[in-house]
Motif scaffolding. Structure first.
Motif, mmCIF file in Angstrom:
data_model
loop_
_atom_site.group_PDB
_atom_site.id
_atom_site.type_symbol
_atom_site.label_atom_id
_atom_site.label_comp_id
_atom_site.label_asym_id
_atom_site.label_seq_id
_atom_site.Cartn_x
_atom_site.Cartn_y
_atom_site.Cartn_z
ATOM 1 N N SER A 109 0.832 -1.212 0.000
ATOM 2 C CA SER A 109 0.000 0.000 0.000
ATOM 3 C C SER A 109 0.860 1.253 0.000
ATOM 4 O O SER A 109 2.073 1.205 0.151
ATOM 5 N N GLY A 110 0.184 2.378 -0.148
ATOM 6 C CA GLY A 110 0.870 3.671 -0.190
ATOM 7 C C GLY A 110 1.208 4.228 1.185
ATOM 8 O O GLY A 110 1.830 5.296 1.290
ATOM 9 N N LEU A 111 0.812 3.526 2.230
ATOM 10 C CA LEU A 111 1.069 4.004 3.596
ATOM 11 C C LEU A 111 2.536 4.348 3.838
ATOM 12 O O LEU A 111 3.424 3.592 3.461
ATOM 13 N N VAL A 112 2.760 5.492 4.489
ATOM 14 C CA VAL A 112 4.097 5.798 5.009
ATOM 15 C C VAL A 112 3.956 5.814 6.527
ATOM 16 O O VAL A 112 3.287 6.699 7.092
ATOM 17 N N ASN A 113 4.534 4.839 7.180
ATOM 18 C CA ASN A 113 4.430 4.774 8.631
ATOM 19 C C ASN A 113 5.231 5.907 9.281
ATOM 20 O O ASN A 113 6.264 6.321 8.750
ATOM 21 N N PRO A 114 4.767 6.399 10.431
ATOM 22 C CA PRO A 114 5.466 7.505 11.108
ATOM 23 C C PRO A 114 6.741 6.994 11.794
ATOM 24 O O PRO A 114 6.807 6.898 13.018
ATOM 25 N N ALA A 115 7.749 6.694 10.975
ATOM 26 C CA ALA A 115 8.948 6.019 11.491
ATOM 27 C C ALA A 115 9.691 6.869 12.522
ATOM 28 O O ALA A 115 10.185 6.340 13.523
ATOM 29 N N ALA A 116 9.771 8.179 12.290
ATOM 30 C CA ALA A 116 10.527 9.015 13.229
ATOM 31 C C ALA A 116 9.832 9.066 14.591
ATOM 32 O O ALA A 116 10.495 9.094 15.639
#
Ligand SMILES: Cc1ncc(COP(=O)(O)O)c(C=O)c1O
Length: 391
Positions: free
Chosen positions: A163-170
């Motif tokens: 999917s296009g999700l960008v997880n809030p990695a920071a």
């Protein structure tokens, strides 16, 4: 600003296809292709070992290029044949015991999950899945509550395959740093797509691949391990590159991240990977990310207009990948019919994403994924093809 004309002139593939399978493998620029072919030719001319020696500055440069991409040090980089093996080399180095827990998220990648489960089954360690928040991304507050003294590692997929999700990695990095728990970040889909700075991300280990948004050769990947952690992690596999055989029969493991590599390697690919990273840095990863979001946003809006098309991506921040279903047409047929029009997309199945697709009852879906070199015509060709199928 992206100079689209120059970039497309650098990309031979755009003359043949509307390539919207960048989450699978992107079209490389000719600079990458030339570097790989040139090295292969040199190997054939003078011998593989000799070519590697002659061109050592070229493949050594790859470590500098990756270090620049990630805001890291070259000694913290290993070049490995793909992202999965890079991730494995770090993950299997953690010696887990029955009281240990590993936390993961719903975006977890199939191969990572299988490795987690294998180790959990062998050691008795537990895997706990952090829930998603209301946007469909990892719930950072829930993660924070789940982090206790038994948690040895947090595994996070930055951008999932499906999917296009960008997880809030920071944000995840801030929480794991505060808890003193290592964060293993799978940046396979984010490397080359959006800016990655390991200090800002707060991760401790990061894995990536060459062929996707970095536009490098297939069969290349990399691992970054924070300097302070390298010597704590004994690689699960060692050879005479990772370690030195001593006269008394013992061995000494090297102290940089190349302990995670192996001796024989794809030198042409390694050189090509460095050229691909240089190319991305020259275009500018901020500019790449801006254009990707703009293109993907427009594609989402156009597909959303079509009757019978359902967009399946969830998340507060969405990137290059646009996943959808066409009512009454199975995703393989959609992919094949688009391929007849020289439009490349791929099919994602629940087996790649059980904690997401599986849990949501999605058996499979069409995955399209833009890159900065795509133009309006590429998007139109996809939308026209889907329009025809959705009728
Ligand atoms: C999120 C994610 N992680 C890991 C991988 C594995 O990468 P590789 O095929 O280079 O091992 C992929 C590949 O699709 C991916 O999408």
């Amino acid at each position: 600003m992206i100079d689209l004309e120059r970039i497309r002139a650098d990309t031979p593939g755009v003359a043949h296809v509307a390539h919207l399978n960048n989450a699978g493998a992107a079209l490389p620029p000719r600079q990458v292709l030339d570097a790989v072919v040139d090295h292969l030719r040199r190997e054939a001319e003078i011998g593989g070992y000799e070519a590697a020696r002659e061109r050592s500055a070229r493949w050594e440069h790859t470590y500098d290029a990756l270090a620049r991409l990630l805001n890291a040090h070259r000694d913290e980089i290993a070049v490995i044949e793909n992202a999965t093996r890079a991730w494995d080399m770090a993950f299997y180095a953690f010696r887990l015991s029955p009281s240990d827990r590993v936390l993961t998220g719903r975006a977890e990648y199939a191969s990572n999950w299988i490795a987690l489960k294998q180790v959990a089954d062998r050691t008795g360690a537990r895997i706990d899945v952090v829930p998603d928040d209301e946007h469909g991304q990892i719930d950072v507050a829930a993660l924070e509550r789940m982090l206790d003294a038994d948690v040895r590692l947090v595994s996070l997929v930055h951008v999932p395959t499906q999917s296009g999700l960008v997880n809030p990695a920071a944000e995840v990095g801030r929480v794991t740093r505060a808890a003193g728990v290592p964060l293993l970040l799978d940046a396979c889909q984010s490397a080359g797509q959006l800016p990655l700075d390991v200090e800002e991300l707060g991760c401790d280990i990061l894995s990536g691949t060459g062929r996707k948004f970095l536009r490098g050769p297939r069969g290349t990947g990399f691992l970054w391990v924070r300097g302070s952690l390298i010597e704590e992690l004994e690689p699960p596999l060692l050879d005479m590159h990772a370690a030195e055989w001593l006269p008394d029969g013992r061995y000494r493991i090297r102290d940089d991240a190349r302990r995670f590599e192996n001796w024989e390697t794809y030198y042409a690919g390694k050189i090509g990977l460095g050229v691909a990273v240089d190319y991305a840095l020259e275009v500018g990863v901020d500019a790449i990310w801006e254009r990707i979001r703009e293109l993907a946003g427009r594609l989402r809006a156009a597909l959303a207009e079509l009757d019978g098309v359902t967009l399946l991506d969830r998340g507060e921040v969405l990137g290059a990948t646009v996943v959808f279903d066409v009512a009454g047409v199975d995703p393989v047929t959609v992919r094949n019919r688009l391929a007849e029009r020289a439009v490349n997309v791929s099919v994602m199945e629940a087996g790649s994403a059980q904690l997401d697709f599986g849990a949501r009852g999605i058996a499979s879906a069409v995955r399209s994924s833009v890159h900065y070199y795509n133009d309006d015509r590429d998007l139109e060709r996809l939308v026209d093809g889907v329009t025809e199928l959705a009728r």
